[in-house]
Design an enzyme around this catalytic site. Structure first.
Site, mmCIF file in Angstrom:
data_model
loop_
_atom_site.group_PDB
_atom_site.id
_atom_site.type_symbol
_atom_site.label_atom_id
_atom_site.label_comp_id
_atom_site.label_asym_id
_atom_site.label_seq_id
_atom_site.Cartn_x
_atom_site.Cartn_y
_atom_site.Cartn_z
ATOM 1 C CE1 TYR A 1 -3.796 -1.843 -0.444
ATOM 2 C CE2 TYR A 1 -3.194 -3.114 1.745
ATOM 3 C CZ TYR A 1 -3.976 -3.209 0.599
ATOM 4 O OH TYR A 1 -4.713 -4.482 0.340
ATOM 5 N NE ARG B 1 -0.562 -7.362 8.772
ATOM 6 C CZ ARG B 1 -1.668 -7.325 9.136
ATOM 7 N NH1 ARG B 1 -2.847 -7.234 8.301
ATOM 8 N NH2 ARG B 1 -1.456 -9.107 9.270
ATOM 9 C CE LYS C 1 -7.530 -28.342 -0.272
ATOM 10 N NZ LYS C 1 -7.798 -28.650 -1.154
ATOM 11 N N GLY D 1 -5.877 -13.868 12.625
ATOM 12 C CA GLY D 1 -6.917 -13.089 11.793
ATOM 13 C C GLY D 1 -8.717 -14.136 11.326
#
Length: 638
Positions: A171, A219, A427, A316
């Site tokens: 960002y 962050r 998986k 998260g």
């Protein structure tokens, strides 16, 4: 055993009750003008109620032109303060501390979101972008610095305990910090100090406007994981200057949009793989460090803290799968924790379609304000046919509503096709969810009758008031010449261990199921070819695990052919047409061309007078998160 995870920590006079942290995750739950909704507030409140000590919200845009998604939170003007002021109150009620992450995504947006050309440090497009951004002028950079401080002050007026400045993931702040994206020649470009100037000025501006009683976290991507990007050593050189500028805490992540497969790692990436980066940063600073990435278990989280690698643990996606994670862990109810399987389907795959996030495993996500299971007015005897994700979810919610529930399953175990999905490499965590569902059924005293084929006669003898049909789907057999040959099998048979594959395997169908079956075969040291009619392999899979799957297939030397049509299967080969005619040796031909609903029992039961509800793949073949959501809803309203 979890003393480290549940110890308090005080920053700027604010005591955070434990080290369990919810990192920022875009939800798309706000309005188009950046205001909070009840859905957005209730989503965070559920995590506070579930015991998380520190909650960091999704990105609060400092400017409407800095949004990466249409419905993200915003505090770019005073009109937004009122709607967001309710959130800290609701979170504080449960003793949690809350920070508002503030950000500008710079070039990592597009005209479709902001209706304008994006801005950046330099006129270089994001690899995923459709627009070449405009480079901010020196004066515009200084104005943007002020917007960060103004947004932080609005967050303080809302009642937030502090902010997290988003300086990671490619960002705008990273677009200045990194030589990968910053090619400026003014005071914000060139040298290390110039590239860091933007971030340092933002910290100073936030502190000046918000005072000494306000937490400032940042962050950062410790390593961008791209050619020419920020490295861990660059970050270690930077952090002392961030600390000196007034930073109170640092949140160590990694990657940017070009390395999104590692930035939001899927099931192919090891647990806690950023943690050693966090450890190295912690060794050169005196402020607390937050570690993140694929941490979905409280014992793992506590171990990271105990080994001195971090001070807080961000979980998260684990909080999406189970917002009550901390409370359950603290009370020793480990078998009740619904652990994230890193499929990235609902949280990232859905979001990247610019839709509100969901969770494959948690049907209440995003519905917290209106999903409570109320006691049924009339208790019924309910039969659930099928112990896959949809059936067991329906059984649990129906039982919680007060009904008498029994599950009938023709196989010897639960999971249905979701269990087969756990067989390919990487998986295996899917089985954790299947075990969680069966454990929950046991705790709720829901009997699961395995090895029991449900029939009309059986239901007539059991006399249920209502039947929930969750019989799943079966593979489709395509009309290919030679499809009945003895060397032809379904992918399900391979994954279920019913067939020992030959040395040369051709998989017909290159969707996610076919590609993962090919990976399984390749890991068994077979020679594998995948034939797909469309132009991409595993196009139906979320981006992060898909990239890793394609890399794994490449490493295992699996031949991938797209835009081809299979014309014939012989006793020892498969023929196909593409740009040229092709023929591949095949001891085993594996069919993975989709599924069809199995629901013939519906009409038989209805004709016998039963009230039948059909859910999951039996209703319509789709995603697992649709199946669990349907199961939850039908169960609570049956």
């Amino acid at each position: 055993m979890l003393d480290y995870l549940f110890s308090p920590y005080t920053i700027r006079g604010k005591t955070i009750k434990n080290r369990c942290t919810v990192p920022p995750m875009v939800t798309d739950f706000c309005t188009a003008d950046g205001k909070a909704t009840e859905r957005y507030i209730a989503y965070h409140e559920a995590k506070a109620k579930g015991g998380f000590g520190l909650i960091i919200t999704e990105d609060y845009a400092i400017d409407p032109l800095g949004r990466g998604f249409r419905n993200v939170a915003g505090l770019w003007n005073d009109d937004q303060i009122e709607s967001h002021s309710e959130l800290p109150k609701r979170v504080h009620k449960y003793g949690a501390t809350i920070l508002a992450q503030i950000y500008h995504c710079g070039r990592q947006t597009n005209r479709g979101v902001i209706n304008a050309v994006p801005f950046s440090s330099t006129a270089i497009a994001c690899p995923f972008g459709t627009d070449i951004p405009q480079a901010l002028t020196t004066e515009e950079v200084k104005q943007t610095v002020s917007k960060y401080g103004d947004t932080a002050l609005r967050a303080k007026k809302c009642g937030f305990d502090g902010v997290e400045i988003h300086g990671a993931h490619g960002y705008l702040i990273t677009q200045f910090l990194s030589p990968y994206s910053n090619k400026r020649v003014d005071e914000y470009g060139g040298s290390f100090f110039n590239r860091a100037r933007f971030a340092l000025e933002i910290i100073h501006d936030v502190r000046a406007k918000c005072g000494d009683d306000f937490i400032i976290d940042m962050r950062i991507s410790a390593d961008e994981l791209v050619e020419g990007g920020i490295t861990l050593e660059d970050t270690k050189a930077l952090v002392p200057y961030l600390e000196e500028a007034g930073l109170d805490m640092i949140h160590i992540s990694a990657g940017n949009y070009l390395s999104v497969d590692l930035n939001v790692p899927g099931c192919y990436v090891n647990h806690a793989w950023y943690v050693d980066m966090a450890k190295e940063v912690r060794e050169i600073c005196d402020i607390p460090v937050i570690a993140v990435s694929r941490i979905n278990d409280p014992i793992l989280a506590n171990s990271i803290l105990r080994s001195g690698k971090a001070d807080f643990i961000a979980m998260g996606r684990a909080s999406l799968a189970d917002p009550e994670f901390p409370n359950k862990a603290k009370e020793g109810r480990f078998d009740e924790i619904r652990r994230c399987i890193a499929c990235n389907e609902g949280c990232i795959g859905t979001l990247f379609g610019d839709n509100p996030i969901r969770c494959v495993l948690n049907p209440t996500l995003g519905n917290e304000s209106h999903c409570a299971i109320e006691p049924a007015k009339v208790a019924k005897k309910v039969a659930v046919i099928g112990a896959g994700p949809a059936g067991l979810e329906a059984a649990m919610s129906a039982k919680k509503a007060g009904h008498n529930v029994t599950v009938y399953e023709k196989d010897s175990h639960a999971g249905g096709q979701f269990h087969l999905a756990s067989i390919p490499p990487c998986k295996g965590e899917i089985t954790d969810f299947i075990v969680w569902q069966t454990n929950q059924c046991a705790k709720l005293n829901i009997p699961i009758k395995y090895n029991t084929e449900a029939t009309v006669a059986l239901m007539q003898s059991e006399k249920p008031d209502a039947i929930i049909l969750a019989t799943g789907a079966a593979p489709v057999r395509p009309p290919i010449k030679g499809i009945e040959n003895s060397n032809v099998v379904f992918a399900n048979d391979i994954l279920a261990g019913k067939v020992q594959p030959g040395a040369n395997c051709v998989v017909i169908g290159g969707g996610q199921g076919g590609a993962e079956t090919a990976h399984f075969l390749a890991q068994m040291l077979r020679n594998v070819v995948v034939l797909e009619m469309l132009d991409q392999i595993a196009a139906d899979q979320a981006i992060s695990p898909r990239w890793h799957l394609l890399k794994a297939l490449e490493n295992r030397k699996v031949q991938l052919h797209t835009n081809v049509k299979v014309t014939e299967i012989t006793a020892d080969s498969v023929k196909a047409e593409g740009k040229t005619n092709m023929e591949f040796p095949a001891d085993t031909v594996v069919i993975s061309t989709g599924s069809k609903s199995v629901n013939s029992l519906k009409d038989e039961l209805a004709n016998a007078g039963f009230d039948v509800k059909v859910i999951g793949d039996a209703n319509k073949v789709g995603a697992v998160m649709d199946a669990t959501s349907q199961g939850y809803e039908i169960g609570r309203f049956i």
